[in-house]
Design a protein around this motif. Sequence first.
Motif, mmCIF file in Angstrom:
data_model
loop_
_atom_site.group_PDB
_atom_site.id
_atom_site.type_symbol
_atom_site.label_atom_id
_atom_site.label_comp_id
_atom_site.label_asym_id
_atom_site.label_seq_id
_atom_site.Cartn_x
_atom_site.Cartn_y
_atom_site.Cartn_z
ATOM 1 N N ARG A 71 -24.639 -102.484 20.073
ATOM 2 C CA ARG A 71 -25.398 -102.833 21.267
ATOM 3 C C ARG A 71 -26.389 -103.959 20.946
ATOM 4 N NH1 ARG A 71 -29.827 -99.194 24.705
ATOM 5 N NH2 ARG A 71 -30.967 -100.997 25.473
ATOM 6 N N PRO A 72 -26.414 -105.050 21.725
ATOM 7 C CA PRO A 72 -27.413 -106.099 21.480
ATOM 8 C C PRO A 72 -28.810 -105.612 21.851
ATOM 9 C CG PRO A 72 -25.562 -106.933 22.791
ATOM 10 C CD PRO A 72 -25.458 -105.435 22.786
ATOM 11 N N VAL A 73 -29.762 -105.835 20.967
ATOM 12 C CA VAL A 73 -31.166 -105.514 21.240
ATOM 13 C C VAL A 73 -32.015 -106.706 20.822
ATOM 14 C CG1 VAL A 73 -30.946 -103.014 21.025
ATOM 15 C CG2 VAL A 73 -31.382 -104.374 18.992
ATOM 16 N N ARG A 74 -33.072 -106.928 21.562
ATOM 17 C CA ARG A 74 -33.941 -108.065 21.247
ATOM 18 C C ARG A 74 -34.530 -107.909 19.861
ATOM 19 N NH1 ARG A 74 -36.327 -112.281 23.850
ATOM 20 N NH2 ARG A 74 -35.403 -111.639 25.816
ATOM 21 N N ALA A 75 -34.529 -108.987 19.114
ATOM 22 C CA ALA A 75 -35.067 -108.974 17.750
ATOM 23 C C ALA A 75 -36.590 -109.070 17.801
ATOM 24 C CB ALA A 75 -34.482 -110.118 16.933
ATOM 25 N N ASP B 249 -27.424 -101.853 14.858
ATOM 26 C CA ASP B 249 -27.390 -101.474 13.444
ATOM 27 C C ASP B 249 -28.110 -102.486 12.566
ATOM 28 O OD1 ASP B 249 -26.121 -99.071 13.817
ATOM 29 O OD2 ASP B 249 -24.415 -99.535 12.516
ATOM 30 N N ASP B 250 -28.005 -103.773 12.901
ATOM 31 C CA ASP B 250 -28.705 -104.794 12.117
ATOM 32 C C ASP B 250 -30.211 -104.692 12.318
ATOM 33 O OD1 ASP B 250 -26.383 -105.764 11.023
ATOM 34 O OD2 ASP B 250 -26.214 -107.482 12.372
ATOM 35 N N LEU B 251 -30.632 -104.449 13.553
ATOM 36 C CA LEU B 251 -32.064 -104.273 13.815
ATOM 37 C C LEU B 251 -32.597 -103.077 13.031
ATOM 38 C CD1 LEU B 251 -34.347 -102.664 15.720
ATOM 39 C CD2 LEU B 251 -34.609 -105.116 15.332
ATOM 40 N N LEU B 252 -31.866 -101.983 13.021
ATOM 41 C CA LEU B 252 -32.306 -100.802 12.274
ATOM 42 C C LEU B 252 -32.328 -101.070 10.780
ATOM 43 C CD1 LEU B 252 -30.502 -97.926 14.222
ATOM 44 C CD2 LEU B 252 -32.850 -98.757 14.493
ATOM 45 N N THR B 253 -31.404 -101.880 10.306
ATOM 46 C CA THR B 253 -31.408 -102.263 8.887
ATOM 47 C C THR B 253 -32.702 -102.986 8.525
ATOM 48 O OG1 THR B 253 -28.996 -102.406 8.775
ATOM 49 C CG2 THR B 253 -30.236 -103.670 7.137
ATOM 50 N N ALA C 184 -39.925 -100.093 21.615
ATOM 51 C CA ALA C 184 -40.226 -101.236 22.473
ATOM 52 C C ALA C 184 -39.004 -102.129 22.675
ATOM 53 C CB ALA C 184 -41.380 -102.045 21.878
ATOM 54 N N VAL C 185 -38.260 -102.410 21.599
ATOM 55 C CA VAL C 185 -37.116 -103.316 21.747
ATOM 56 C C VAL C 185 -35.988 -102.655 22.533
ATOM 57 C CG1 VAL C 185 -37.670 -104.613 19.659
ATOM 58 C CG2 VAL C 185 -36.052 -102.722 19.521
ATOM 59 N N LEU C 186 -35.853 -101.341 22.437
ATOM 60 C CA LEU C 186 -34.820 -100.662 23.220
ATOM 61 C C LEU C 186 -35.116 -100.734 24.714
ATOM 62 C CD1 LEU C 186 -34.086 -97.471 21.086
ATOM 63 C CD2 LEU C 186 -32.752 -99.584 21.219
ATOM 64 N N ALA C 187 -36.400 -100.806 25.063
ATOM 65 C CA ALA C 187 -36.788 -100.880 26.466
ATOM 66 C C ALA C 187 -36.754 -102.306 27.014
ATOM 67 C CB ALA C 187 -38.192 -100.300 26.643
ATOM 68 N N ALA C 188 -36.693 -103.293 26.117
ATOM 69 C CA ALA C 188 -36.744 -104.697 26.536
ATOM 70 C C ALA C 188 -35.355 -105.221 26.900
ATOM 71 C CB ALA C 188 -37.339 -105.544 25.417
ATOM 72 N N GLU C 189 -35.330 -106.230 27.742
ATOM 73 C CA GLU C 189 -34.081 -106.904 28.075
ATOM 74 C C GLU C 189 -33.628 -107.714 26.866
ATOM 75 O OE1 GLU C 189 -30.919 -107.895 30.592
ATOM 76 O OE2 GLU C 189 -32.579 -106.490 30.938
ATOM 77 N N PRO C 190 -32.395 -107.525 26.389
ATOM 78 C CA PRO C 190 -31.958 -108.292 25.213
ATOM 79 C C PRO C 190 -31.791 -109.767 25.535
ATOM 80 C CG PRO C 190 -30.133 -107.012 26.109
ATOM 81 C CD PRO C 190 -31.364 -106.576 26.853
ATOM 82 N N ALA C 191 -32.027 -110.594 24.528
ATOM 83 C CA ALA C 191 -31.774 -112.026 24.677
ATOM 84 C C ALA C 191 -30.266 -112.255 24.664
ATOM 85 C CB ALA C 191 -32.437 -112.800 23.539
ATOM 86 N N GLN C 192 -29.828 -113.322 25.306
ATOM 87 C CA GLN C 192 -28.398 -113.574 25.425
ATOM 88 C C GLN C 192 -27.759 -113.893 24.080
ATOM 89 O OE1 GLN C 192 -27.413 -116.594 28.291
ATOM 90 N NE2 GLN C 192 -25.232 -116.153 28.229
ATOM 91 N N GLN C 193 -28.465 -114.657 23.245
ATOM 92 C CA GLN C 193 -27.903 -115.054 21.962
ATOM 93 C C GLN C 193 -28.030 -113.919 20.955
ATOM 94 O OE1 GLN C 193 -30.028 -118.063 19.729
ATOM 95 N NE2 GLN C 193 -28.151 -118.851 18.831
ATOM 96 N N VAL C 194 -26.924 -113.540 20.324
ATOM 97 C CA VAL C 194 -26.905 -112.505 19.291
ATOM 98 C C VAL C 194 -26.597 -113.174 17.962
ATOM 99 C CG1 VAL C 194 -25.870 -110.350 18.515
ATOM 100 C CG2 VAL C 194 -26.098 -110.803 20.969
ATOM 101 N N VAL C 195 -27.443 -112.947 16.953
ATOM 102 C CA VAL C 195 -27.253 -113.570 15.641
ATOM 103 C C VAL C 195 -27.079 -112.493 14.581
ATOM 104 C CG1 VAL C 195 -28.653 -115.553 16.342
ATOM 105 C CG2 VAL C 195 -29.710 -113.695 15.040
#
Length: 214
Positions: free
Chosen positions: A130-134, A144-148, A58-69
């Motif tokens: 790659r930025p992905v929506r959290a 990589d952080d999301l997968l972690t 689902a998150v891979l299909a979503a538009e990422p948010a601009q802010q990356v933390v």
Amino acid sequence: MADQPTMTETYLETAASALALLTDPAVAGQWSRPSALQGFTVGGLAEHLALQISSVTAVLAAEPAQQVVGLLEHYSRMTWLGADLDAEPNAAIRRNGEERAAEGPAALAGRAEAALAELRTVLPGLPPDRPVRAMRYEWSLRLDDLLTTRVMEMAVHSDDLAVSVGIPTPALPPHAVEVVTALLTRLAVRRHGPTAVLRALSRAERAPATISAF
């Protein structure tokens, strides 16, 4: 020396282990019974574990948010972290699992198998930064952080589910053990301070009652 597995490889291997547990006959056989986690049936807990696979599609299909933390900033924003069991964020997690569990174990298995098959095709071609929506939040993480975060959830809830149905907890891939223990240690240090964590790991006579990351 063999190369260290990538985070994608570690995630996919951990997800395969979780799927094997989710489709164990012991889970379907005790679907409606209480789990080891208060407020969750076995089915609801199984659904929450399966979410750690399907949510990534689902998150891979979503538009990422601009802010990356970063990871620690991400967890500092979690309203469920440290909240009471009956607090709304935790209650919502249980409701979602129980609602999905009403569809039964076969439906869960089908969803999880389809999601993992898709991820095995898609994930290896994506860059780790790659930025992905959290998930449902209004910020993004590096892939990589999301997968972690998902590997940690699968590790913890695989143990919960196995204990709930009386079968051995699946062994984690070695790199997953490193990833999960590193993340939980960082979260525990942030919550309890370095001295408490050091004592818990090395000086039982002075150890605090808990260093739970959550």
